[in-house]
Design an enzyme around this catalytic site. Sequence first.
Site, PDB file in Angstrom:
ATOM      1  N   HIS A 178     -67.021 -34.750 -53.670  1.00  0.00           N
ATOM      2  CA  HIS A 178     -65.999 -33.714 -54.409  1.00  0.00           C
ATOM      3  C   HIS A 178     -67.060 -32.319 -54.107  1.00  0.00           C
ATOM      4  CE1 HIS A 178     -63.351 -36.343 -56.268  1.00  0.00           C
ATOM      5  NE2 HIS A 178     -64.316 -36.963 -56.859  1.00  0.00           N
TER       6      HIS A 178
HETATM    7  O1  RIB Z   1     -64.091 -34.046 -60.630  1.00  0.00           O
HETATM    8  C1  RIB Z   1     -65.199 -34.319 -59.876  1.00  0.00           C
HETATM    9  C2  RIB Z   1     -66.228 -33.198 -60.602  1.00  0.00           C
HETATM   10  O2  RIB Z   1     -66.467 -33.460 -61.824  1.00  0.00           O
HETATM   11  C3  RIB Z   1     -67.577 -33.313 -59.480  1.00  0.00           C
HETATM   12  O3  RIB Z   1     -68.202 -31.890 -59.755  1.00  0.00           O
HETATM   13  C4  RIB Z   1     -68.315 -34.126 -60.468  1.00  0.00           C
HETATM   14  O4  RIB Z   1     -69.706 -33.957 -60.470  1.00  0.00           O
HETATM   15  C5  RIB Z   1     -67.788 -33.840 -61.692  1.00  0.00           C
HETATM   16  O5  RIB Z   1     -68.649 -32.867 -62.280  1.00  0.00           O
END
Ligand code: RIB
Length: 314
Positions: A244
Site C-alpha cells: 500500500h
Molecule cells: O489501509 C492500508 C494503510 O493503513 C497503510 O498505510 C497501512 O500502513 C495502514 O496505515
Amino acid sequence: MGRYDNMSEKRIPVIIDCDPGCDDTAALLLAFRCPELDVRGITTVSGNVPLDKTTYNALRVAEAIGTDVRVCPGADRPMFREAVYAPHVHGEDGLLGIPLPAPKRKASFYKAWDFIYEEAAAQEGELEIIAVGPLTNLAIALAAHNDLAGMIKRIVIMGGAAQGGNVTPCAEFNIYVDPEAAGMVMKSGIPLCVCGLDVTLKAYLTAAEIGEIKALGTPQAELFAAVTEQNCEKVFCPQGAPLHDPAAVLFAADSSYFTVQRCWMGVETTGTITRGKTVTDCWSDAQKDPNVELVLDVDRERFAKTVKRLMERY
Ligand code: RIB
Ligand code: CA
C-alpha cells in the site's frame, strides 16, 4: 554515477508522513533510494500503533536506512475520535517483532505540523507530502497555519478506496481512523493524488519476488523482506503482498506507469456504517467539481521491477 543516477534533474523535495507500520517501513526504504525524491524529513502519527511506537519505529528504520533526516512526531490521536490501531496486521510493536536495533538518536522536538510548515516555506512552493498514515498531522498543520495550503505543491495520499474497504466494507484504514482530518485535506484545495485500495491491492509482490529481494543480502533488503513476506492481507490480495504505502511513494517518484482519473472525492464523517468512506464521483449525473487525481491501476510488472531496482541500490 553515484547512488542517484539522474542528479541532473531537480529532485522533488518531500516529507513522508507515516505510521510505521510494516508497509510504511517498506515505503521508507524505497523512498530514500528513489533518485527522483529528496526526502527532507519524516513525520509520524498515531495509526497502525500508538504515536510513541510509530515514532520509535521511524527512528530505527531511519537508522537502518542510514539517514539522519529529522523525525518529527505529530498527533497521538485523531482530531475528534478515539484512536484506532492495527496490531493484528503490524504486531503490537508495529514491526511484527522484527529484531531491529533500538535507535541511537531521539525524535526532534519539532512537532510534525510545524516542521511541515517550516519546510514548505523553505522549499518555496515545491514541497510535496507523501502521506501514508491517517491524515491528522496534515489537518492540524492546515488548521494551525492558514497560509499552508498555498505553499504545498501536492499531497500523494495512500488512503481511501473508490470501491470497497479493509476496515469496514466501505472504508480504508487511514481514512477510517480520522475521517474529519481526511475531509479537511480533501477540501484544502491542495493538488491531491489518491492511491487508494483500488490501486494498492494491485501493487503487490509475489512470494518469489520478495524472495529475490531478500536474496540481495543487505540488511535493508532483509528488513524489506521481513516486513512484506508475512502477508497478513491474503483475504484482500491472495496473489501476493499488497504494498500500500510503497505504491504512493513510487507514484510520487514516477507516475508514468500508473493509471489516473480526475474526479471528485469526499469523506463520510457522520455515518456509523459508512464512517470513513471516500465517496468518489468517477461517473455520475452529479459530475461534482473534481478535486483529486484518483489512481486506479498500475503496471504491476514494472512496479515490482522498480521495487527490486531500488532495493539493489543499498
Ligand atoms: O489501509 C492500508 C494503510 O493503513 C497503510 O498505510 C497501512 O500502513 C495502514 O496505515
Ligand atoms: Ca501506513
